[in-house]
Design a protein around this motif. Structure first.
Motif, PDB file in Angstrom:
ATOM      1  N   GLY A   1       4.086   8.124  -3.505  1.00  0.00           N
ATOM      2  CA  GLY A   1       3.130   8.623  -4.485  1.00  0.00           C
ATOM      3  C   GLY A   1       2.313   9.757  -3.900  1.00  0.00           C
TER       4      GLY A   1
ATOM      5  N   PRO B   1      -5.453  -0.435  -9.082  1.00  0.00           N
ATOM      6  CA  PRO B   1      -4.828   0.785  -9.599  1.00  0.00           C
ATOM      7  C   PRO B   1      -5.577   2.019  -9.090  1.00  0.00           C
ATOM      8  CG  PRO B   1      -6.187  -0.211 -11.299  1.00  0.00           C
ATOM      9  CD  PRO B   1      -6.186  -1.179 -10.138  1.00  0.00           C
ATOM     10  N   VAL B   2      -4.866   3.123  -9.022  1.00  0.00           N
ATOM     11  CA  VAL B   2      -5.478   4.386  -8.619  1.00  0.00           C
ATOM     12  C   VAL B   2      -6.003   5.080  -9.867  1.00  0.00           C
ATOM     13  CG1 VAL B   2      -5.079   6.641  -7.565  1.00  0.00           C
ATOM     14  CG2 VAL B   2      -4.004   4.604  -6.603  1.00  0.00           C
TER      15      VAL B   2
ATOM     16  N   THR C   1       0.131  -2.245  -4.042  1.00  0.00           N
ATOM     17  CA  THR C   1       0.924  -1.110  -4.520  1.00  0.00           C
ATOM     18  C   THR C   1       0.143   0.205  -4.553  1.00  0.00           C
ATOM     19  OG1 THR C   1       0.367  -1.717  -6.793  1.00  0.00           O
ATOM     20  CG2 THR C   1       2.441  -2.578  -5.896  1.00  0.00           C
ATOM     21  N   SER C   2      -0.932   0.274  -3.802  1.00  0.00           N
ATOM     22  CA  SER C   2      -1.663   1.536  -3.689  1.00  0.00           C
ATOM     23  C   SER C   2      -2.199   1.661  -2.271  1.00  0.00           C
ATOM     24  CB  SER C   2      -2.806   1.614  -4.713  1.00  0.00           C
ATOM     25  OG  SER C   2      -3.749   0.583  -4.505  1.00  0.00           O
TER      26      SER C   2
ATOM     27  N   GLU D   1      -0.928   6.005  -5.664  1.00  0.00           N
ATOM     28  CA  GLU D   1      -0.163   4.891  -6.221  1.00  0.00           C
ATOM     29  C   GLU D   1       1.210   4.907  -5.567  1.00  0.00           C
ATOM     30  OE1 GLU D   1      -0.683   1.692  -8.452  1.00  0.00           O
ATOM     31  OE2 GLU D   1      -1.910   3.381  -9.124  1.00  0.00           O
TER      32      GLU D   1
ATOM     33  N   ALA E   1       4.810   3.959  -6.015  1.00  0.00           N
ATOM     34  CA  ALA E   1       5.784   3.568  -7.045  1.00  0.00           C
ATOM     35  C   ALA E   1       7.190   3.620  -6.463  1.00  0.00           C
ATOM     36  CB  ALA E   1       5.682   4.498  -8.246  1.00  0.00           C
TER      37      ALA E   1
END
Length: 199
Positions: free
Chosen positions: A90, A136-137, A179-180, A196, A198
């Protein structure tokens, strides 16, 4: 001057308090870091995509203008199926300080996992850490303070505010939930920038 201070204990006490305050403020905020850079230039792992097993393109390499192209018309080399795999990536977004670059999660051929920063740049600052998070970002100020709200794993202190760098990811870190990545200022509980991750 010293005679006046010694003659007036209150003045002497005030001078000591001011000096201690300046010393503490300098340590806590480290304002000189606004004008200095710590540059890191570590060797980054070569990767291939997990889905196809093909090497990620290297724009600097000859004969890689298009997939499968080679110099002198020779057949493309077959990548090793046991090579390093790019699991997630990301782009960094700016939070409290302007931040740019790419974050990648790479699984090495020996099974170890690494967090890789490519072309990374942010501001220097006190007590900066590299955190993986389940948050989350978010763009802008909404994303500044969220990364200590849920689960997170601290990988290390930030090695430098500029340049390519690599961080080991411990085997017990669950990348399905974290996940970030955030460049987290632990002293002031704020994100300098984040990405983020991904697949």
């Amino acid at each position: 001057m010293w005679k006046r201070l010694l003659a007036n204990p209150l003045s002497w006490l005030l001078a000591v308090v001011v000096a201690a305050g300046l010393a503490f403020g300098g340590y806590w905020f480290q304002p000189w870091k606004l004008f200095t850079d710590d540059v890191v230039d570590e060797a980054l792992p070569q990767v291939q995509t997990a889905a196809t097993g093909t090497p990620a393109p290297d724009p600097a390499a000859p004969g890689t203008d298009s997939p499968g192209s080679t110099a002198s018309g020779s057949a493309p080399a077959s990548p090793s199926p046991a090579g390093n795999q790019l699991l997630a990536s990301g782009e960094f977004v700016t939070h409290e300080h302007e931040t740019s670059g790419t974050a990648e999660v790479v699984q090495l051929a020996d099974g170890r996992r690494q967090l890789v920063f490519r072309d990374f740049a942010t501001s220097n600052g006190p007590d900066l850490r590299v955190w993986l998070s389940d948050q989350p970002v978010l763009d802008g100020r909404d994303g500044w303070f969220v990364f200590d709200d849920g689960q997170w794993a601290e990988l290390d202190r930030l090695k430098g505010n500029r340049g390519d760098q690599v961080y080991e990811i411990p085997a017990d870190v669950d990348l399905t939930s974290l996940t970030s990545v955030s460049i987290w200022c632990k002293r002031f509980s704020v994100s300098f920038g984040a990405a983020e991750l991904a697949a």
